[in-house]
Design a protein around this motif. Sequence first.
Motif, PDB file in Angstrom:
ATOM      1  N   GLN A 229       2.367  -9.198  -5.994  1.00 10.91           N
ATOM      2  CA  GLN A 229       3.666 -10.735  -5.610  1.00 10.91           C
ATOM      3  C   GLN A 229       4.388  -9.789  -6.615  1.00 10.91           C
ATOM      4  O   GLN A 229       5.988  -9.952  -6.332  1.00 10.91           O
ATOM      5  CB  GLN A 229       3.428 -11.487  -5.888  1.00 10.91           C
ATOM      6  CG  GLN A 229       2.589 -12.205  -5.344  1.00 10.91           C
ATOM      7  CD  GLN A 229       2.012 -14.297  -5.179  1.00 10.91           C
ATOM      8  OE1 GLN A 229       2.189 -14.329  -6.894  1.00 10.91           O
ATOM      9  NE2 GLN A 229       1.276 -14.491  -4.699  1.00 10.91           N
ATOM     10  N   GLU A 230       4.137  -9.570  -7.941  1.00 12.20           N
ATOM     11  CA  GLU A 230       6.020  -8.718  -8.769  1.00 12.20           C
ATOM     12  C   GLU A 230       5.873  -7.621  -8.141  1.00 12.20           C
ATOM     13  O   GLU A 230       6.645  -6.953  -8.816  1.00 12.20           O
ATOM     14  CB  GLU A 230       4.651  -9.239 -10.186  1.00 12.20           C
ATOM     15  CG  GLU A 230       4.330 -10.568 -11.268  1.00 12.20           C
ATOM     16  CD  GLU A 230       3.976  -9.692 -12.327  1.00 12.20           C
ATOM     17  OE1 GLU A 230       3.786  -8.628 -12.395  1.00 12.20           O
ATOM     18  OE2 GLU A 230       3.196 -11.138 -12.993  1.00 12.20           O
ATOM     19  N   ALA A 231       4.823  -7.161  -7.732  1.00  8.75           N
ATOM     20  CA  ALA A 231       5.500  -5.763  -6.434  1.00  8.75           C
ATOM     21  C   ALA A 231       6.396  -6.373  -6.007  1.00  8.75           C
ATOM     22  O   ALA A 231       7.226  -4.652  -5.546  1.00  8.75           O
ATOM     23  CB  ALA A 231       4.178  -4.453  -6.785  1.00  8.75           C
ATOM     24  N   GLU A 232       6.269  -7.087  -5.345  1.00 10.68           N
ATOM     25  CA  GLU A 232       6.805  -6.850  -3.552  1.00 10.68           C
ATOM     26  C   GLU A 232       8.200  -7.136  -3.904  1.00 10.68           C
ATOM     27  O   GLU A 232       8.847  -7.144  -3.701  1.00 10.68           O
ATOM     28  CB  GLU A 232       5.741  -7.940  -3.143  1.00 10.68           C
ATOM     29  CG  GLU A 232       4.942  -7.146  -2.284  1.00 10.68           C
ATOM     30  CD  GLU A 232       4.135  -8.888  -1.089  1.00 10.68           C
ATOM     31  OE1 GLU A 232       4.649  -9.871  -1.465  1.00 10.68           O
ATOM     32  OE2 GLU A 232       3.182  -7.939  -1.245  1.00 10.68           O
ATOM     33  N   GLN A 233       8.042  -9.280  -5.493  1.00  8.23           N
ATOM     34  CA  GLN A 233       9.740  -8.931  -6.256  1.00  8.23           C
ATOM     35  C   GLN A 233      10.302  -7.492  -6.590  1.00  8.23           C
ATOM     36  O   GLN A 233      11.881  -6.996  -6.101  1.00  8.23           O
ATOM     37  CB  GLN A 233       9.651  -9.663  -7.083  1.00  8.23           C
ATOM     38  CG  GLN A 233       8.673 -11.480  -6.393  1.00  8.23           C
ATOM     39  CD  GLN A 233       8.054 -12.045  -7.490  1.00  8.23           C
ATOM     40  OE1 GLN A 233       8.836 -11.417  -9.040  1.00  8.23           O
ATOM     41  NE2 GLN A 233       8.410 -13.094  -6.955  1.00  8.23           N
TER      42      GLN A 233
END
Length: 408
Positions: A229-233
């Motif tokens: 999720q952090e990588a997608e943000q």
Amino acid sequence: MLLEAGANPLQTNGLGHTAQAYAKEGDVSTILQQWEGKFQEAQARREAEERRRFPLERRLKEHIIGQEGAINTVASAIRRKENGWYDEEHPLVFLFLGSSGIGKCHLSHPTHKKKLLFGFLKGFIRMDMSEFQEKHEVAKFIGSPPGYVGHEEGGQLTKLLKACPNAVVLFDEVDKAHPDVLTIMLQLFDEGRLTDGKGKTIECKDAMFIMTSNVASDDIAQHALQLRQEAEQVSRRKLADNLEDVQKSGDVTISRQFKESVIRPILKAHFRRDEFLGRINEIVYFLPFCHSELLQLVSKELSFWAKKAKQRHDITLQWDSPVLDLLAGGYNMHYGARSIKHEVERRVVNQLAAAYEQELLPKGCILRLSVQSEDQDERSTPSLRLEVVGEDSSSRTLDIRPPLSPEH
């Protein structure tokens, strides 16, 4: 002439004897001795060239979807072994951690279609550790001591290791084994030898030991999802600035701090000994699949059934890309790839079997899978429909009758 054409002077017959055993003296014996060294050098050159042209990472990725971090970790350790950069006094020991059905056993198995992926290893031994949950079952592992029933039969592991000392040994579900069985493994992992019930020592320093476990699988999965999720943000933020710098959501790595502060205490609490964990060369983490990997899994499963349909019933199975997205929705993080397999069986193969039973599938026909959306109710889930494709590209939806209920 035979040797110059590439014949193997080290080839053994049914008795296990080489040609040298029969040519004890004379010119033939001398020639065989000279060519043994030449053949081994040529073979080593061929294997090195093969490893350069087809790196182990590439060979493993042909059979395993996702798990790039696990593949790279295992391939790096094996590369050291294959190229002579290793400590010959200690075997390679891995611990594979992750949820069920995520590829731990699949990566452990070094063979594919009778071809060994790991060049220096000559066999594969699998031990299901759920069979060793009781203290007295240690005898099954190494053999009963003298005077006990079954003494002559030997242990399951020691007998197999004696026959093939340089094999891949898979200890599946090692967390289910009794602590006394793990105590026996200390000597095995540290010095590469094991003493059986008869008192004979078996050397297996060239073996590779892989343990799989579901311990801490939920923690690893939750941490990986958070990282994704952090990588997608980050990707969304970068997308506005530069398209080329977008990070793939699948490329996540477990942080060292998480391994030490979360995973290590869980492993220590379960296995209850630091000396056991200290003998493991690499702890390999298997992460939940991302969406693109799920689509690959669904496609692979559908291809498997398409092949079966062609072989058994001469039916050609086709599908649209929305079908992949719909079936990927059946993924359950706790059951891994098995949940995709069950979803395909439940939603596709059940329909195929019912249509075949009701004689709706003409022999040699083309069947297309497509997604049928329910317009009248937005809350209803889309369903799959089967269409028979005609020679003029027209399609006819199959009307599969539901099976009769028991009271009818």
